[in-house]
Write a protein that holds these residues in place. Structure first.
Motif: not given
Lengths: 305, 429
Positions: B115-121, B126-131, B137-139
Motif C-alpha cells: 500500500v505505502i511501499g517498502a522503500d518509503k516505509l 526507525d528500522p527496529v521499530m518498523l520490524k 515477512g509482511k508489513q
C-alpha cells in the motif's frame, strides 16, 4: 360435536366467507410483528441452539459439527457449576430483596399521608434511569479509594481504613444485588400499590374490630389479597434477574475472581473474550432452560386466571 | 378482500423502502468516508492531541468525511473482531501488539509494503521499530509508538518516605514498600492492578519473569507449573495480604492516584506522561516521574520488562490493495507517518515516536531514553504469538486474581492455570 351451537359460525350462506376474510385480515395485521419476532428472536435463538452442537472459535470460524462435546465440557467443568449456583444465589437474593422493599414501600405509600403522591413519583426515578448508568453510579459510590460511602463512614469514624467493597466476593455480590434491587423496587412497588388500593377496607376494619394486631391483619387479610400479584411479580423479577447482565458487567465485570460471574456474564466472556462461539451457545441453551422454569410458572398463572 | 389486499401491498412497500434505504446509505458510506477505530483519542492524556491530528486531516481533506470510532481499550479487540466478521467498514485502526496474531490469521490486514511501499516505509521509520510490525515477512502494521512497561516511581512520595536510592532487587523493593506504608498509611505502596483480569495478566507477567518463572514456550508447551511461578504468585498474594498492594484498583485508577501522590510505585508504559500532566495538580507534574528498572531476584540480573507497542493497521475488505494516494492510506500516513503529528504526540503526551527523525529527537530526553533502555531487556508477552492469545491471557489473569484476592490458594491457582492453559493450547500445538 357435542350438539351445542357454535355461535361463531352462522349458518347463513356467504356469512362464513365474511368471517374467514375477517380472520385473514386480522392475521395479516399481525404479520409485521410476526416477521420481527421470526427475524429478531426465533431465528437467532434456533441458530444458537444449532451452534451449540458445533465447534466454532476465532481460529476456526467455520463451524465443525461436535455433537454434545460442548455440553459435555460444560457439565464436566466445576467452574460452570459454580456459575450456575452463583446465578441462583443472585436471583433468589435480588428477587427477595426487591419484593420485600417494594412491598414495604407500597404499604407505606398506601397510608395516604401528605406528600405520598410526591414520594411515589420520586420513587419511580431509579426505574427510568438507564441501568448501565445506575451501575456506574453504584460502582463509584462503593469505590475503595474515592467512593462516597467510605468517605462518609470515615468522617463518622465508623471505619479506620477504606473498605474495598467490590474487591471481596461477598461484598461484590452484595453490591450487585443492592444495585439491582434499587433499580427494580420502583416497578414492584407500583404493582403492589395498585393491588393494595383494591383491598376492601371493610375486611381490614372487621379484623381490627375483632382485635387483630397489625401483624395478623397483614398475614390474614392483606397477604392473601396480594397473593396473585406476588406470584406474578416474583416470577417476572426472577426472569428479569436471570437475564441480568448490564448492571453486573458495568459494576464488576463478573469479578472479583469470578465471584459475580453469572450465566449471562459467562456467555459474554466465552463468546466475546475467548471467542468460543459454540461453547457460548451451549451456555446460552442451558441459560434458556433455566429461565424457562419461572417463565412456565408465569404463563400457567396468567392463563389459569 | 380490498382491505386484505391493501395490507399486503402496504407490507410489501414497507419492506422495499427499508431495503432501498439501507442499500443507499451503505453505498454513500462506502464511497466518501474513512473510518478510524482506536482508543487513544478517548483517553484523558491523549484526547486533545489526537483530536488536533484528526482535525488537521479533516481540514486537509475537506471533501472527505472522517468517522472516528472511540472505544475503551478493553473493548477494542472484541469490537474489531466482530466488525471484521460482520464485514463492517474499518479503514485504519489502532491495535496493540498482542492483537496482531488473530487478525493476521484471519487474513484481515493489508500488507503495507504493497500500500505505502517498502522503500518509503524503510526511509520513514526507525528500522527496529518498523520490524515490530512485521509478521512472516509482511508489513502488517506500522508502529505508532513503542517502548516497554517498566517500574514507575513517584519522586515526591519516595522522598517523603526517606527513600533515596531506587530498589534494584526484589528484597530491596519489598523493604521500600514497607517504608512507604509506614510513612503514610494513605499512600498505596505498590499500585499493582487488582481489578480487571487483562491488566492483572500484563503486570503479573513482569513479576513472574522477575522471579524466573515463565508461562508458555514458543511451541505452546505450558511452563507455569514450577516453584518459581508459585514463588512469584505467593509474592503478589503476600503483598496484598500485608496491605502493600491495594485491592479494587486498575491501572486507570492507579494513574489518577499516582498523579495525586497517593501511589509510590506502579507498572506503566510510556503514555504515562500525558496522564500525569492531565491529572496532576501544579506545574511540576513531570518532575515526580521516575522511570526505574524492574527489581530482580539477584543484583546484576537483567531487569525484565514487557515490550509494548501500539500499531496502526489497514483492514483488508477483499479486492486489490488500496492505492497509496487513497483516503485510507492518507489517513494512516496522517496519524502514523507525519512528523508534526508524531512530534506533537511526543512533546505533549510522552508517547515515544517511531519515525527516524522524531525518535532521534526523543532520545535526547531522559524520559524517552529511560523507556528505550528498559526495552533493551524487555520481551514480548508469551501469549502474543498465539491466535487464541485472548483466551490464554484471560486464564492467566483469572487465576492470578483468584490467588491475590485469596479466593484460591497459590498452589491451586497455579495448578488450575497450568491445566486450563494446556487445554486451551491443545489445538494450537
Amino acid at each position: 360435536m357435542s350438539g351445542a351451537v357454535d355461535v361463531r359460525w352462522p349458518t347463513q350462506p356467504g356469512v362464513g366467507a365474511i368471517e374467514r376474510r375477517r380472520r385473514r385480515f386480522g392475521f395479516l395485521l399481525t404479520v409485521p410483528a410476526l416477521v420481527c419476532y421470526l427475524i429478531l428472536i426465533l431465528y437467532p435463538f434456533l441458530s444458537s441452539v444449532v451452534l451449540s452442537f458445533f465447534k466454532s472459535t476465532l481460529m476456526a470460524p467455520d463451524p465443525v459439527y461436535a455433537g454434545f462435546d460442548n455440553f459435555n465440557r460444560l457439565f464436566g467443568d466445576e467452574a460452570f457449576g459454580k456459575a450456575w449456583l452463583r446465578t441462583l444465589v443472585f436471583v433468589v437474593l435480588a428477587t427477595s430483596l426487591t419484593l420485600a422493599l417494594g412491598l414495604i414501600w407500597a404499604i407505606v405509600l398506601n397510608q395516604g399521608f401528605r406528600g405520598a403522591k410526591l414520594l411515589r413519583a420520586v420513587t419511580l426515578l431509579p426505574w427510568v434511569m438507564p441501568s448501565a448508568v445506575t451501575a456506574m453510579l453504584w460502582a463509584w459510590l462503593l469505590h475503595g479509594q474515592y467512593g462516597v460511602l467510605n468517605a462518609y463512614l470515615g468522617r463518622l469514624e465508623l471505619i479506620d481504613e477504606p473498605i474495598v467493597w467490590l474487591a471481596s466476593p461477598i461484598g461484590a455480590m452484595a453490591a450487585i444485588i443492592l444495585a439491582k434491587a434499587w433499580l427494580s423496587t420502583a416497578l414492584v412497588m407500583t404493582f403492589f400499590l395498585a393491588a393494595l388500593q383494591t383491598l376492601p377496607m371493610e375486611q381490614v376494619e372487621a379484623a381490627r374490630l375483632d382485635g387483630a394486631s397489625n401483624r395478623r391483619v397483614f398475614r390474614y387479610v392483606v397477604l392473601p389479597h396480594l397473593k396473585k400479584t406476588l406470584v406474578v411479580v416474583m416470577v417476572l423479577q426472577a426472569m428479569g434477574n436471570l437475564q441480568q447482565i448490564d448492571v453486573i458487567y458495568a459494576m464488576t465485570s463478573g469479578g472479583p475472581a469470578s465471584a459475580t460471574s453469572v450465566l449471562s456474564i459467562e456467555v459474554y466472556k466465552t463468546g466475546f473474550q475467548q471467542w468460543n462461539m459454540g461453547l457460548a451457545a451451549a451456555i446460552g441453551v442451558v441459560w434458556f432452560f433455566t429461565i424457562s422454569i419461572p417463565a412456565v410458572i408465569y404463563l400457567r398463572t396468567i392463563f389459569r386466571d | 378482500m380490498l382491505g386484505t389486499q391493501r395490507v399486503v401491498v402496504a407490507i410489501k412497500r414497507g419492506i422495499k423502502a427499508a431495503l432501498l434505504g439501507l442499500s443507499c446509505s451503505a453505498v454513500i458510506s462506502m464511497a466518501d468516508d474513512s473510518v478510524f477505530i482506536g482508543w487513544s483519542q478517548a483517553e484523558v492524556g491523549l484526547k486533545p492531541t489526537m483530536e488536533k491530528i484528526f482535525a488537521g486531516f479533516q481540514a486537509a481533506n475537506a471533501n472527505h468525511k472522517l468517522e472516528v470510532v472511540s472505544l475503551p481499550f478493553g473493548q477494542i479487540e472484541q469490537n474489531l473482531v466482530l466488525r471484521r466478521r460482520n464485514n463492517q467498514r474499518m479503514d485504519v485502526a489502532q491495535l496493540q501488539e498482542r492483537w496482531l496474531p488473530p487478525f493476521v490469521k484471519m487474513n484481515a490486514l493489508y500488507d503495507l509494503n504493497q500500500v505505502i511501499g517498502a522503500d518509503k516505509l524503510a526511509a520513514t521509520f526507525d528500522p527496529v521499530m518498523l520490524k515490530l510490525g512485521q509478521v512472516d515477512g509482511k508489513q502488517v502494521a506500522i508502529p505508532f509508538t513503542a517502548g516497554a512497561i517498566t517500574l514507575i516511581g513517584n519522586r515526591n512520595v519516595l522522598k517523603a518516605a526517606g527513600i533515596t536510592n531506587p530498589p534494584r532487587t526484589i528484597a530491596e523493593f519489598t523493604e521500600a514498600l514497607k517504608k512507604v506504608k509506614a510513612s503514610n498509611k494513605d499512600v498505596i505502596p505498590f499500585g499493582f492492578s487488582t481489578k480487571g483480569t487483562a491488566l492483572m495478566q500484563v503486570e503479573s507477567t513482569i513479576i513472574f519473569w522477575a522471579h524466573g518463572a515463565r508461562f508458555i514456550d514458543e511451541k505452546g508447551k505450558v511452563l507455569v507449573d514450577t516453584p518459581e511461578a508459585r514463588a512469584a504468585l505467593k509474592y503478589l498474594a503476600d503483598l496484598v495480604k500485608d496491605g502493600l498492594i491495594a485491592k479494587g484498583n486498575d491501572r486507570f485508577d492507579t494513574r489518577k492516584l499516582y498523579a495525586a501522590d497517593k501511589v509510590a510505585f506502579f507498572l506503566d508504559p510510556p503514555v504515562l506522561r500525558g496522564f500525569v500532566r492531565a491529572q496532576s495538580p501544579g506545574p511540576d507534574a513531570d518532575a515526580k516521574v521516575m522511570i526505574l528498572p524492574v527489581p530482580t531476584l539477584r543484583a546484576g540480573d537483567d531487569p525484565p520488562g514487557l515490550l509494548w507497542a501500539h500499531f496502526l493497521v489497514m483492514f483488508n475488505h477483499g479486492g486489490a490493495s488500496p492505492k497509496s494516494d487513497g483516503q485510507g492510506a492518507k489517513l494512516l500516513a496522517a496519524i502514523g507517518m507525519d512528523v508534526t503529528a508524531q512530534t506533537t504526540l511526543w512533546r505533549e503526551t510522552g508517547q515515544i515516536p517511531t519515525l527516524k527523525t522524531t525518535l532521534a529527537d526523543a532520545r535526547k530526553d531522559s524520559y524517552a531514553s529511560a523507556f528505550l533502555d528498559a526495552a533493551k531487556t524487555a520481551r514480548w508477552d508469551e501469549t502474543t504469538r498465539f491466535a487464541n492469545g485472548a483466551e490464554l491471557r484471560q486464564i492467566i489473569g483469572e487465576e492470578v486474581e483468584a490467588a491475590m484476592l485469596a479466593t484460591k490458594s497459590v498452589d491451586a491457582a497455579i495448578s488450575a492455570m497450568a491445566k486450563r492453559l494446556d487445554t486451551a493450547l491443545k489445538d494450537v500445538r
